[in-house]
Design a protein around this motif. Structure first.
Motif, PDB file in Angstrom:
ATOM      1  N   UNK A 130      42.482  -6.936  48.320  1.00 19.84           N
ATOM      2  CA  UNK A 130      43.876  -6.907  47.893  1.00 19.84           C
ATOM      3  C   UNK A 130      44.129  -6.975  46.375  1.00 19.84           C
ATOM      4  N   UNK A 131      42.855  -7.433  45.625  1.00 26.97           N
ATOM      5  CA  UNK A 131      42.980  -7.516  44.195  1.00 26.97           C
ATOM      6  C   UNK A 131      42.939  -6.505  43.530  1.00 26.97           C
ATOM      7  N   UNK A 132      43.585  -6.409  42.216  1.00 25.42           N
ATOM      8  CA  UNK A 132      43.494  -5.270  41.290  1.00 25.42           C
ATOM      9  C   UNK A 132      41.848  -5.385  40.596  1.00 25.42           C
ATOM     10  N   UNK A 133      41.168  -4.530  40.939  1.00 26.88           N
ATOM     11  CA  UNK A 133      39.826  -4.804  40.577  1.00 26.88           C
ATOM     12  C   UNK A 133      39.637  -3.978  39.075  1.00 26.88           C
ATOM     13  N   UNK A 134      40.592  -3.168  38.810  1.00 25.95           N
ATOM     14  CA  UNK A 134      40.837  -2.542  37.373  1.00 25.95           C
ATOM     15  C   UNK A 134      40.952  -3.473  36.421  1.00 25.95           C
ATOM     16  N   UNK A 135      41.285  -4.591  36.466  1.00 30.37           N
ATOM     17  CA  UNK A 135      41.703  -5.532  35.568  1.00 30.37           C
ATOM     18  C   UNK A 135      40.549  -6.534  35.407  1.00 30.37           C
ATOM     19  N   UNK A 136      39.565  -6.305  35.952  1.00 27.24           N
ATOM     20  CA  UNK A 136      38.490  -7.438  35.994  1.00 27.24           C
ATOM     21  C   UNK A 136      37.461  -7.080  34.705  1.00 27.24           C
ATOM     22  N   UNK A 137      36.815  -7.936  34.234  1.00 26.65           N
ATOM     23  CA  UNK A 137      35.741  -7.733  33.253  1.00 26.65           C
ATOM     24  C   UNK A 137      34.556  -7.238  33.959  1.00 26.65           C
ATOM     25  N   UNK A 138      33.526  -6.627  33.126  1.00 28.90           N
ATOM     26  CA  UNK A 138      32.306  -6.075  33.444  1.00 28.90           C
ATOM     27  C   UNK A 138      31.384  -7.194  34.066  1.00 28.90           C
ATOM     28  N   UNK A 139      31.563  -8.273  33.513  1.00 29.25           N
ATOM     29  CA  UNK A 139      30.715  -9.608  33.974  1.00 29.25           C
ATOM     30  C   UNK A 139      31.247 -10.005  35.231  1.00 29.25           C
ATOM     31  N   UNK A 140      32.643  -9.961  35.451  1.00 26.13           N
ATOM     32  CA  UNK A 140      32.985 -10.280  36.758  1.00 26.13           C
ATOM     33  C   UNK A 140      32.944  -9.292  37.783  1.00 26.13           C
ATOM     34  N   UNK A 141      32.873  -8.040  37.395  1.00 24.49           N
ATOM     35  CA  UNK A 141      32.557  -6.960  38.352  1.00 24.49           C
ATOM     36  C   UNK A 141      31.044  -7.084  38.820  1.00 24.49           C
ATOM     37  N   UNK A 142      30.203  -7.410  37.895  1.00 25.73           N
ATOM     38  CA  UNK A 142      28.801  -7.394  38.274  1.00 25.73           C
ATOM     39  C   UNK A 142      28.459  -8.726  39.104  1.00 25.73           C
ATOM     40  N   UNK A 143      29.160  -9.772  39.033  1.00 28.94           N
ATOM     41  CA  UNK A 143      28.996 -10.868  39.796  1.00 28.94           C
ATOM     42  C   UNK A 143      29.412 -10.619  41.105  1.00 28.94           C
ATOM     43  N   UNK A 144      30.693  -9.927  41.237  1.00 29.06           N
ATOM     44  CA  UNK A 144      31.139  -9.554  42.661  1.00 29.06           C
ATOM     45  C   UNK A 144      30.216  -8.450  43.132  1.00 29.06           C
ATOM     46  N   UNK A 145      29.703  -7.559  42.605  1.00 28.94           N
ATOM     47  CA  UNK A 145      28.795  -6.418  43.215  1.00 28.94           C
ATOM     48  C   UNK A 145      27.555  -7.330  43.769  1.00 28.94           C
ATOM     49  N   UNK A 146      27.230  -8.346  43.040  1.00 30.17           N
ATOM     50  CA  UNK A 146      26.231  -9.193  43.614  1.00 30.17           C
ATOM     51  C   UNK A 146      26.342  -9.913  44.712  1.00 30.17           C
ATOM     52  N   UNK A 147      27.680 -10.382  45.044  1.00 30.98           N
ATOM     53  CA  UNK A 147      28.271 -11.058  45.956  1.00 30.98           C
ATOM     54  C   UNK A 147      28.088 -10.071  47.291  1.00 30.98           C
ATOM     55  N   UNK A 148      28.757  -8.850  46.945  1.00 33.07           N
ATOM     56  CA  UNK A 148      28.988  -8.110  48.291  1.00 33.07           C
ATOM     57  C   UNK A 148      27.628  -7.514  48.782  1.00 33.07           C
ATOM     58  N   UNK A 149      26.525  -7.406  47.752  1.00 35.41           N
ATOM     59  CA  UNK A 149      25.389  -6.937  48.358  1.00 35.41           C
ATOM     60  C   UNK A 149      24.718  -8.123  48.989  1.00 35.41           C
ATOM     61  N   UNK A 150      24.669  -9.321  48.361  1.00 33.55           N
ATOM     62  CA  UNK A 150      23.996 -10.326  49.321  1.00 33.55           C
ATOM     63  C   UNK A 150      24.770 -10.679  50.494  1.00 33.55           C
ATOM     64  N   UNK A 151      26.108 -10.600  50.702  1.00 37.64           N
ATOM     65  CA  UNK A 151      26.678 -10.496  52.059  1.00 37.64           C
ATOM     66  C   UNK A 151      26.303  -9.329  52.763  1.00 37.64           C
ATOM     67  N   UNK A 152      26.342  -8.258  52.219  1.00 41.41           N
ATOM     68  CA  UNK A 152      25.858  -7.245  53.274  1.00 41.41           C
ATOM     69  C   UNK A 152      24.463  -7.373  53.657  1.00 41.41           C
ATOM     70  N   UNK A 153      23.342  -7.737  52.752  1.00 45.01           N
ATOM     71  CA  UNK A 153      22.045  -7.853  53.234  1.00 45.01           C
ATOM     72  C   UNK A 153      21.796  -9.004  54.108  1.00 45.01           C
ATOM     73  N   UNK A 154      22.548 -10.146  53.987  1.00 45.08           N
ATOM     74  CA  UNK A 154      22.602 -11.169  55.340  1.00 45.08           C
ATOM     75  C   UNK A 154      23.057 -10.538  56.582  1.00 45.08           C
ATOM     76  N   UNK A 155      23.928  -9.523  56.651  1.00 46.36           N
ATOM     77  CA  UNK A 155      24.273  -9.071  58.134  1.00 46.36           C
ATOM     78  C   UNK A 155      25.401 -10.045  58.601  1.00 46.36           C
ATOM     79  N   UNK A 156      26.081 -10.654  57.735  1.00 45.46           N
ATOM     80  CA  UNK A 156      26.994 -11.502  58.468  1.00 45.46           C
ATOM     81  C   UNK A 156      28.314 -11.060  58.923  1.00 45.46           C
TER      82      UNK A 156
END
Length: 1273
Positions: free
Chosen positions: A1201-1227
């Motif tokens: 629900x957040x506006x991702x376009x307003x986020x910095x590259x550093x935040x986007x990279x951290x967020x992408x790592x979080x998604x990948x980690x959640x996806x890889x764990x199969x939770x």
């Protein structure tokens, strides 16, 4: 006839009255035409017969005369018509009335006869009738054996001459022997007769012709007799008639001289022989002044005035010796306005004689004058006000200085208050006289009675100036255009100028008073003030008041008047006031001169000299103007704003040529420019005049008064300098400074001096010992020196140093602005920046200044250069600056190899600039040979320093750090290899790291941060590139862990730097070839379960985790990134050796508390990059007790629900790592969430692929060079 009379007579009382008017015995014979047709019904024929009749009663005769008088008054035409029908009747009528006058002794009848004769004679206007009457009078006086019965005749003659003034001449010419009879009457012992004679004499002497014919008679016979009669007169009638005669006589200078000579002779006789027989006029009038009769007192004062008016100085002595002033002063307290007015007039005339003052009459009478003024000012008699103020002004002006007029300060205060009230009068003429009196009042000897009442003087001056200001602001009357209205307007302006002149004269006297009191200790302060009390009403306060009120009132009034008219006398007084103010308030003379100069007073004074002083006229104005310019110029030069103070010798030189040259300047500006441009052979006097002209233009331009054409002045100054060169002269320093300044200011932007002119200027400059002697601080002057290569190469360094030494506020403004701010530049710096953009080689001079100038100047240069580089990122000057800096550094290291610090105290500033240059490079660049050489020289400089050389090491470490993190990997490898080869540098770092445990919070904290960051960078690059190590670096691991595990009040940046080092060591599994981790002391053998974790122990790990949690709670962004990075490296290290311990550490309950504490920072706080990385870490180790599956879902929903376009590259990279980690764990089992996550990941992948490096990766935090990516990753 009888029947006609019967019908004509009215019945009753009217008939009886008419009967009394008729002479019934003869009336029936009279023609009816003699009967007046209007009441009173008087028959003139009956009157002619009735009045001489002896049998008729005196009462009836009186009644008839009364009716005849009334008829002549009310119906003169009827009476004259009847009488004038026959001349014989006229003569008979006159003779009958004169006979009755001479034969009747009743005073009332006599008066009626005289009145009827006068009216009849004046109404008839017949020469024969008048001559008949004169003949009758003459005959009567000649035939009279004594003067006993002459009263009526004499009275008739006096009133007849009064009624018909020309008769005086005829009486003297045709009846001259009457004068002998008049003398007889004058000595007759009857004051009534004497009064009549004096009255007649007065009427005779009222005719100039008769007076001239009677002059001999007066000299020989009348003069002594008349004075004795006046002196001995008892009756009021005689006194008044004598005074009337005296006033007529005093109209003629001849008789005044006779009387006063006679009075002088009488005074001499009385003083020597003591013979009271002779009488003097002053004593007689003094006697009358002492009478209580106001009429006599007024008449006496009029007579005194009449004597004094022709020649006050000639006759005043006699009246002063008679103490007349004393009684005149007494009369000033009278309630009679006429008597007060007359006394004022007399005293004004007497005041022209010095004896009036030396006999202290004014000291005696001044109180009466002041009280009289206070009284008359409450009346509405404007003329009386003016006359009283005129007397007061005369006394104040003429009073000798050695005779104190006011014997007490109270009396002086009363006088001041009276003048203040008069000055505020709404009647302008009164106010004008009051201002003149106030001007005379402001004299030292009048104000010397202690204590000096400065408050009263201030009030008086304020009243004067306020009244003048009100008058000057009154609009001139607007009438239809025309000659008359123009003349009225000119008169109004002239009157306004005169009033302003009087006011300024008063103000000048007040200024003179303040100057004179400066040498009087008793006038400095109120002597009756208690020692402990605050000093009030002092000369200092009064002096500052004069300056203030001149600035706020005098100057604006004069400027407004100058817009309407020119008034040389007014300007002379005005400029003398300004001159005196320089002396009155010496501590303000420089500031006051600057204000005058900036208000165009140089221009004003030169225009006055040109308009009025071109010829020999107005020499006083020329002198005042020249003196004013002289002192104002010296004041401006003594305390200059934009140049250094001149030496005594320089001021003496300037003073000499100003004194000689200023009086000669009386030409217009255009003519002065022509004179300045003259390249013919110039003699000494003319040269001094040129110096003066140039200096005046210079001071005017410095204070923004540019009243001559810049183009013409530019040409004139060049011609002047070339003339000096042609004649082999060197101008005074002040003159040459003025020349250079004017050339710089007047030079057109597109114009330039020719080579000959530049060469001449350079020769002049080379002959000056120090450039500061001719320097004037101005951006255009700086541009002038930097515009021409011949001048910049020779004087650029010195002039820039001078420019920066004068720049204070502008550089302070730059220093107070944060680095991110871009405020509007001050004008001076904006001009400098334009020069730097157009001529970048000036930057090299600035570098030299940073190195060689005093610290304060060097610091300003650094601030300016830093601001310039920040604002002009498009200008590529790094190579220029770095190359010059390399030369400076090499030169320093060669000449001061042992101790570079001794070479220059400004070396840290140069290094700071070098660091700043590195900060401008945002993108990664290969290190060229110059950069590598510079890196080597800086490292060489560092190894010659000790840990105490913070100011050198800090910018050096920053430069080394940024050089490593702003270049490509290949250049990094080369750079680190160069730095690792310096064993002294590695040893220095080891010493610096060891100081960390002892000096937390010291001034070297920032340097310690840089040392830890450099060590971490060296270790990482050496490990990654397998670089050769020439010197290892030992660090006590226990101290590092203790420092992080038990954080106290430490700098967040230092903790972040140590964490960065520890993270690097963990990532290398403590196997770095560069860094050797040693124990702090003897350690017990490790427990079996700790062997796999060596060199760490379980307790150390848990303590470290708790320390990291505590540091994270501080919520410092930089520190948080460092903590998360260290925690990631720690868990990776533990997971590789003991997965159970790693899981145990990741599942600590305190981690959940930490996470929710961090999430409590605000809305969408979970999108902060360090929190995302922390949650990624917990998801990776499946720490469900810290972050449950449900909570992960909430986070993902929030991200969706957040506006991702307003986020910095550093935040986007951290967020992408979080998604990948959640996806890889199969939770995740929710397919909608999975699809949303996949779409987000695709979008983030696209953004990450196109994302540029962070624009602000390199920062300077607290003076420490920091790479965000190094701290974070």
């Amino acid at each position: 006839m009888a029947a006609r009379e019967t019908t004509a007579r009215p019945p009753g009382p009217a008939r009886d009255e008419e009967t009394a008017l008729l002479f019934e015995r003869a009336h029936h014979r009279h023609d009816p035409r003699w009967l007046l047709p209007v009441p009173p019904r008087l028959c003139l024929a009956c009157t002619l017969e009735l009045l001489p009749e002896t049998g008729v009663s005196l009462v009836r005769k009186k009644h008839v005369l009364s009716c005849l008088r009334d008829a002549l008054v009310r119906h003169a035409s009827h009476v004259v018509q009847l009488v004038a029908q026959d001349q014989r009747v006229c003569i008979h009528f006159i003779s009958m009335l004169f006979g009755l006058l001479c034969n009747v002794e009743d005073g009332n009848v006599t008066d009626l006869c005289i009145e009827v004769l006068i009216q009849l004679t004046t109404q008839l206007k017949l020469e024969q009738t008048i001559h008949c009457l004169l003949d009758e009078c003459h005959k009567e006086l000649c035939n009279m054996p004594s003067m006993r019965g002459s009263l009526a005749t004499l009275t008739l003659l006096g009133k007849l001459v009064d009624a018909i003034p020309p008769l005086a001449d005829k009486l003297v010419v045709k009846h001259g022997d009457l004068m002998e009879h008049l003398l007889r009457g004058l000595v007759y012992p009857n004051e009534g007769v004497q009064a009549s004679v004096c009255y007649l004499y007065g009427k005779l002497y009222s005719s100039p012709m008769a007076a001239e014919m009677l002059s001999g008679h007066f000299r020989e016979k009348l003069c002594p007799l008349f004075l004795s009669i006046l002196d001995g007169a008892q009756t009021r009638e005689l006194k008044i008639n004598c005074l009337g005669l005296l006033r007529q006589l005093l109209k003629y200078d001849l008789f005044v001289s006779m009387i006063m000579n006679k009075s002088g002779l009488a005074e001499s006789t009385r003083s020597v022989e003591e013979a009271p027989g002779e009488t003097s006029l002053p004593l007689v009038l003094k006697k009358l002044l002492l009478s209580r009769d106001e009429t006599l007192q007024v008449a006496s004062t009029h007579c005194i005035t009449a004597v004094l008016v022709p020649s006050p100085v000639k006759h005043a002595l006699a009246f002063i010796h008679a103490d007349i002033p004393e009684f005149l002063f007494e009369h000033l307290s009278s309630s009679s306005e006429v008597l007060v007015w007359s006394s004022y007039n007399c005293l004004i005339l007497l005041a022209e004689e010095p004896l009036f003052f030396s006999k202290c009459h004014t000291v005696y009478g001044i109180e009466s004058v002041v009280r009289s003024l206070q009284g008359i000012l409450r009346m509405n008699n404007t003329e009386l006000h003016k006359q009283g103020l005129l007397l007061f002004a005369e006394i104040l002006t003429r009073q000798p200085e050695e005779i104190k007029l006011f014997t007490s300060s109270t009396m002086c205060g009363d006088a001041g208050r009276a003048l203040q009230e008069a000055v505020s009068s709404p009647v302008l003429e009164v106010a004008a006289e009051a201002v003149k009196a106030a001007s005379a009042f402001l004299r030292k000897d009048h104000q010397s009675a202690p204590p000096v009442q400065y408050k009263q003087l201030r009030a008086l001056l304020e009243a004067m100036l306020s009244r003048c200001a009100d008058f000057s602001q009154t609009p001139l009357s607007r009438r239809p255009q025309g000659h008359a209205s123009s003349r009225e307007s000119e008169e109004a302006i002239l009157w306004r100028g005169d009033f302003l002149l009087s006011t300024l004269e008063g103000f000048r006297n007040a200024c003179r008073l303040a100057v004179e009191f400066q040498s009087e200790p008793s006038a400095q302060e109120n002597p009756f003030t208690a020692p402990s009390a605050e000093k009030e009403d002092t000369l200092e306060d009064f002096s500052e008041f004069l300056l203030s009120v001149c600035d706020s009132l005098c100057i604006p009034m004069v400027m407004r008047y100058l817009e309407m008219a020119n008034h040389p006398a007014l300007m002379e007084v005005f400029l003398s006031i300004l001159l005196s103010l320089f002396v009155i308030v010496p501590h303000m003379k420089e500031k006051f001169s600057k204000k005058l100069a900036s208000s165009s007073f140089i221009r004003l004074t030169l225009e006055l000299k040109a308009r009025f002083c071109s010829s020999l006229s107005h020499s006083a104005l020329n002198q005042v103007c020249s003196t004013f310019l002289y002192y104002m110029c010296l004041n401006l030069l003594s305390a200059p704003e934009k140049t250094g103070p001149p030496s005594e010798e320089e001021l003496s030189t300037v003073s000499a040529f100003l004194q000689h040259g200023l009086p000669q300047i009386s030409s217009r500006s255009s003519e002065s420019l022509v004179f300045l441009s003259d390249r013919q052979h110039v003699e000494g006097t003319a040269r001094q005049k040129q110096y003066c002209i140039l200096l005046l233009f210079y001071l005017a331009y410095v204070h923004e008064d540019r009243f001559v054409s810049e183009t013409e002045l530019f040409v004139a100054v060049q011609s002047f300098l070339l003339s000096l060169q042609d004649q082999g002269e060197r101008p005074p320093l002040t003159v040459f400074r003025a020349s250079i300044y004017l050339l710089a200011i007047c030079q057109d932007k597109d114009g330039a001096l020719d080579k000959a002119m530049v060469s001449a200027i350079r020769k002049f400059l080379e002959g000056i010992a120090d450039l500061h002697l001719v320097y004037t601080h101005h951006p255009l002057l700086l541009r002038f020196f930097l515009l021409y290569p011949e001048l910049m190469s020779r004087f650029g360094h010195h002039v820039l140093e001078l420019w920066f030494s004068w720049e204070e506020s502008s550089c302070e403004e730059l220093d107070n602005v944060p680095s991110a701010g871009q405020p509007t530049l001050p004008a001076s710096l904006a001009a400098l920046f334009l020069m730097l953009r157009s001529t970048p080689s000036i930057l090299l001079i600035l570098l030299d200044l940073i190195y060689s100038s005093p610290v304060d100047t060097a610091r300003k240069v650094l601030m300016v250069l830093r601001s310039f580089l920040q604002r002009n990122e498009d200008i590529q000057v790094e190579g220029l600056i770095r190359g010059h800096f390399l030369l400076i550094l090499q030169h320093l290291l060669v000449e001061h190899e042992a101790s570079p610090r001794e070479a220059s105290g400004n070396l840290p500033l140069l290094l700071s600039l070098l660091s700043l240059m590195q900060l401008r490079n945002e993108s990664e660049q290969e290190l060229d040979s110059m950069a590598m050489n510079l890196l080597h020289q800086v490292s060489k400089l560092c190894r010659k320093c000790s840990p105490t050389d913070v100011d050198i090491l800090q910018p050096s470490f920053n430069f080394l750090y940024w050089s490593l993190h702003q270049t490509t990997p290949s250049s990094q490898k080369r750079a680190v290899a160069v730095l690792l080869s310096s064993t002294a540098l590695i040893e220095l770092l080891e010493k610096m790291l060891a100081l960390t445990w002892a000096e937390v919070g010291s001034p070297r904290t920032a340097l310690l941060c840089s040392a830890w960051l450099l060590t971490a960078s060296f270790s990482a690059q050496q490990h990654n590139g397998s670089l050769q190590v020439h010197q290892t670096l030992s660090v006590e691991l226990d101290q590092v862990l203790s420092f992080l595990s038990f954080p106290k009040k430490k700098a967040a940046l230092l903790s972040a730097a140590v964490l960065c080092f520890l993270r690097t060591s963990l990532q290398q599994s403590f196997s770095s070839a560069l860094v050797t981790l040693v124990p702090s002391g003897a350690r017990p053998p490790p427990a079996p379960e700790d062997t796999v974790l060596a060199p760490l122990g379980t307790s150390q790990i848990l303590s470290l985790v708790i320390g990291l949690q505590n540091l994270l709670v501080q919520k410092d962004p930089l520190l948080s990134h460092a903590c998360v990075g260290c925690l990631e490296a720690l868990l990776d290290y533990l997971h590789a050796r003991s997965p159970d311990i790693a899981l145990h550490v990741a599942s600590q309950p305190w981690n959940r508390f930490l996470l929710f504490t961090l999430l409590d920072a605000g809305e969408n706080s979970f999108l902060r990059p360090e929190i995302l990385r922390l949650m990624t870490l917990f998801v990776r180790f499946q720490s469900s007790c810290v972050l449950s599956l449900e909570e992960v879902g909430y986070v993902l929903q929030g991200v969706a629900s957040a506006d991702l376009s307003a986020l910095s590259n550093t935040t986007l990279q951290a967020l992408r790592g979080f998604f990948l980690q959640v996806q890889s764990t199969g939770l995740l089992v929710d397919h909608t969430t999975v699809r949303t996550l996949q779409a987000s990941l695709e979008g983030l992948s696209l953004r990450a692929s196109s994302a540029q490096p962070p624009p602000q990766d390199m920062l300077c935090v607290g003076g420490v060079a920091v790479s965000l990516s190094h701290i974070r990753d």
